[in-house]
Scaffold this motif. Structure first.
Motif, short mmCIF file in Angstrom:
data_model
loop_
_atom_site.label_atom_id
_atom_site.label_comp_id
_atom_site.label_asym_id
_atom_site.label_seq_id
_atom_site.Cartn_x
_atom_site.Cartn_y
_atom_site.Cartn_z
N ARG A 35 0.85 -1.19 0.00
CA ARG A 35 0.00 0.00 0.00
C ARG A 35 0.89 1.25 0.00
N VAL A 36 0.59 2.15 -0.93
CA VAL A 36 1.39 3.35 -1.09
C VAL A 36 0.48 4.57 -1.03
N VAL A 50 5.90 10.36 0.59
CA VAL A 50 5.38 9.05 0.20
C VAL A 50 5.48 8.12 1.41
N LYS A 51 4.41 7.37 1.65
CA LYS A 51 4.41 6.36 2.71
C LYS A 51 4.05 5.01 2.12
N VAL A 52 4.80 3.99 2.55
CA VAL A 52 4.61 2.64 2.02
C VAL A 52 4.29 1.69 3.17
N TYR A 64 14.53 -2.35 0.03
CA TYR A 64 13.53 -1.62 -0.75
C TYR A 64 14.30 -0.87 -1.84
N GLN A 116 5.86 0.35 8.20
CA GLN A 116 5.74 1.46 7.26
C GLN A 116 7.11 2.03 6.92
N VAL A 163 7.71 5.37 -6.32
CA VAL A 163 7.37 4.08 -5.71
C VAL A 163 8.46 3.06 -6.02
N TYR A 174 -0.21 -3.85 -5.85
CA TYR A 174 -0.06 -2.54 -5.23
C TYR A 174 -1.41 -1.83 -5.17
N VAL A 176 -2.33 2.10 -4.68
CA VAL A 176 -1.72 3.43 -4.62
C VAL A 176 -2.81 4.47 -4.41
N TYR A 207 4.45 -4.71 -9.78
CA TYR A 207 5.28 -3.52 -9.82
C TYR A 207 5.57 -3.03 -11.25
#
Length: 622
Positions: A35-36, A50-52, A64, A116, A163, A174, A176, A207
């Motif tokens: 989840r992005v 940006v948070k992943v 990553y 995260q 990403v 994913y 997004v 991806y």
């Protein structure tokens, strides 16, 4: 000065390292997805947060990655160098230990506790260093593959820059979420899963589909039309506001309809998005003009003044990538390694066939006449002479990332297209006009497909099986071994002979390599330099020697941007309207008229052998 030092390159490059995006926008498994969230509202010093949120990790450490290279650009991008303030946290918000092993790789310890990752992303447009040349030694990312952050106004999200992916987890789904200002609209081929004016949600199968689906956010300036069940979405952002989607749509729709008719049932694309960015040419704006192709969309970067003809030139090529590599591609492309790629040997196929179709369909559908098509082919023959004509195309493709091979890459649009043309003529000859290269592409798409890549070494044997040993021998000799092709021999098969013909000069301010513009002594004015009186563009409009250019078709001339005026004079059409404002000896004048071009004699082709009429027309019109 040389033309290439004045005129920005119209590089046409492709992005094809993906499976079909037909699943993009569909549901994915929540427990296994990455989840992005991308925040385009609260911008931090021209950086996007940006948070992943990853799926549960099973190893004690995990890396990553951001892409080092994306398919089609043939240059190291190192997107990770634009990423800052990377931190990893557990579910309680406690920071985990991380280390950066290179610009694109972040190793996270205690990964089983990872909840995260958070980081900030800088954009690439306002840091381009190479003045549009984008050399191998330079560090600038080609603009259509780049990113832009213009707070509250425009965001170009080539998602490779925002990403990343976890080691060995390229096939993870994913989700997004993009938070954006309410007044901005996202142009993309992706499907928004939620109806919210401030947030878009995109479900993406893997991806590679993230990289394959750019999004351009800007104030709504879009146009939609439907062609035989395919939705086409055109989104435009013009920094100066000089270009509108409504102005570009008529010519774009006319061309796409012709392309769909030419391709017939082989094209079953459901949605195609054209993301059009018009650069102002300013120092902090995009300089790399051209396009980057994706399976169901194109990012195209132009500069003011932009004409619909410019967009047509780009999309006439890019749209045909919906056949190859979307439907027909190798495992090197389907399972692309974004940090240590192995390149396919078949650039002649991906780019050459695409570029050939981009020219052939125009004469096939009556957009240009036969002599204009022959002139396009003659120009490719001339351009191909500038490259190593004895180089194996398969070897060049495999080694295209090597600096020694890099300079040979543009030949995929010249000799690559000619290889495809000769193959088309051979198939027509053997089938007495009944079949051609488009038929072959249809047969290959039945054997393979978006989710069924071929082994690189099997493409030529498969083509040979579908056609004949003679065609297999042609490909072995001229694609694999690199033997020279005598194009006149193939043209003779369809009744076309070599002939001296008048060819237009491509830039009205540069005739046979001689510039017809200059700066004055103070370097504050751009002057017409026409002592010899040989520039027909000047003569037809009444432009005199030492006239100072003020405006051309409404765009003011900037003496600090000599590229700008040369760009305006590129690829003009004979007879098109033109308004030029000049200052002549202190008096402002408005000169109205039409474009008249200079011509010079060059090697060309013309149809001469009436006995070959049937085969010629099958080649060009069937």
């Amino acid at each position: 000065m040389k033309l290439q030092n004045l005129l920005p390159a119209f590089a046409l490059v492709w992005l094809c390292g993906c499976s079909a995006s037909k699943n993009a926008g569909g549901k994915v498994s929540g427990s296994d997805e990455v989840r992005v969230s991308i925040d385009l509202v609260d911008i931090d010093s021209d950086r996007v947060r940006v948070k992943v949120t990853p799926p549960k990790q099973k190893t004690s450490s995990i890396a990553y990655h951001f892409p080092k290279i994306i398919p089609g650009t043939y240059a190291v991008a190192d997107y990770g160098r634009y990423v800052e303030d990377i931190k990893a946290f557990d579910k309680n918000g406690k920071e985990l230990k991380t280390s950066r092993t290179d610009s694109n790789t972040i190793v996270i310890e205690n990964a089983t506790k990872l909840a995260q990752i958070s980081y900030l992303v800088n954009d690439t447009f306002d840091s381009e260093e190479d003045n549009g040349t984008f050399t191998e030694e330079g560090k600038t990312i080609f603009s259509p593959a780049g990113t832009n952050i213009d707070t509250g106004k425009q965001f170009m999200l080539n998602l490779a820059g925002f990403v990343g992916y976890f080691t060995d987890q390229l096939e993870k789904p994913y989700r997004v979420t993009v938070s954006h200002p309410a007044g901005l609209y996202g142009t993309t081929a992706l499907i928004d899963a939620e109806n919210d004016e401030k947030s878009d949600v995109f479900n993406v199968a893997r991806y590679p589909d993230i990289v394959d689906n750019p999004i351009m956010y800007a104030a709504p300036d879009t146009s939609r039309f439907n062609v035989d069940g395919m939705e086409v979405l055109l989104g435009v952002y013009s920094r100066r506001g000089s270009v509108r989607a409504a102005d570009l749509r008529p010519d774009l729709e006319r061309m796409v309809r012709a392309q769909k008719k030419f391709l017939g049932p082989i094209n079953d694309t459901k949605k195609y998005a054209v993301l059009t960015y018009v650069s102002s040419g300013a120092g902090d704006d995009a300089k790399g003009l051209g396009a980057l192709e994706h399976n169901n969309s194109t990012v195209a970067v132009f500069r003011d003044p932009m004409r619909s003809k410019d967009l047509i030139h780009v999309i006439s090529h890019e749209f045909f990538h919906t056949i190859t590599p979307l439907k027909i591609h190798s495992k090197e492309i389907h399972y692309f390694d974004f940090n240590n790629p192995k390149m396919s040997q078949h650039l002649w196929f991906y780019e050459g066939v695409t570029e050939y179709f981009a020219n052939l369909f125009q004469v096939n559908q009556g957009l240009i006449n036969e002599n204009q098509f022959y002139d396009l082919i003659a120009k490719k023959v001339e351009n191909a002479r500038e490259y190593d004509d004895k180089l194996s195309f398969t070897e060049m493709s495999r080694q295209v990332l090597d600096k020694k091979m890099k300079s040979q890459y543009p030949n995929v649009y010249e000799k690559g297209a000619l290889i495809a043309m000769c193959l088309d003529i051979l198939i027509r000859e053997e089938s007495r006009g009944e079949r051609g290269l488009l038929w072959l592409m249809g047969e290959l798409s039945k054997t393979y497909g978006p989710a069924k890549p071929f082994d690189d070494d099997q493409l030529i044997p498969e083509i040979t099986k579908l056609t004949s040993p003679a065609i297999g021998e042609y490909l072995q000799n001229h694609v694999v071994k690199g033997e020279q092709i005598h194009y006149e021999d193939f043209m003779n098969k369809v009744g076309v002979k070599k002939e001296i013909v008048p060819l237009p000069e491509p830039v009205v301010f540069m005739i046979e390599g001689k510039p017809y513009i200059k700066l004055d002594a103070t370097r504050t004015k751009i002057l017409a330099d026409s002592v010899d009186g040989a520039n027909q563009f000047y003569n037809n409009l009444g432009i005199k020697n030492n006239d100072a250019f003020v405006e051309i078709n409404g765009l003011k001339m900037d003496p600090d941007d000599l590229n700008g005026i040369v760009y305006m004079g590129y690829d003009l059409e004979e007879g098109s309207p033109m308004i030029v404002k000049v200052n002549r000896a202190g008096t402002d004048l408005e000169l109205k008229g039409t474009v008249k071009l200079n011509y010079s004699d060059g090697d060309g082709f013309r149809f001469k052998d009436q006995s070959k009429t049937a085969l010629n027309q099958a080649w060009l019109k069937r």
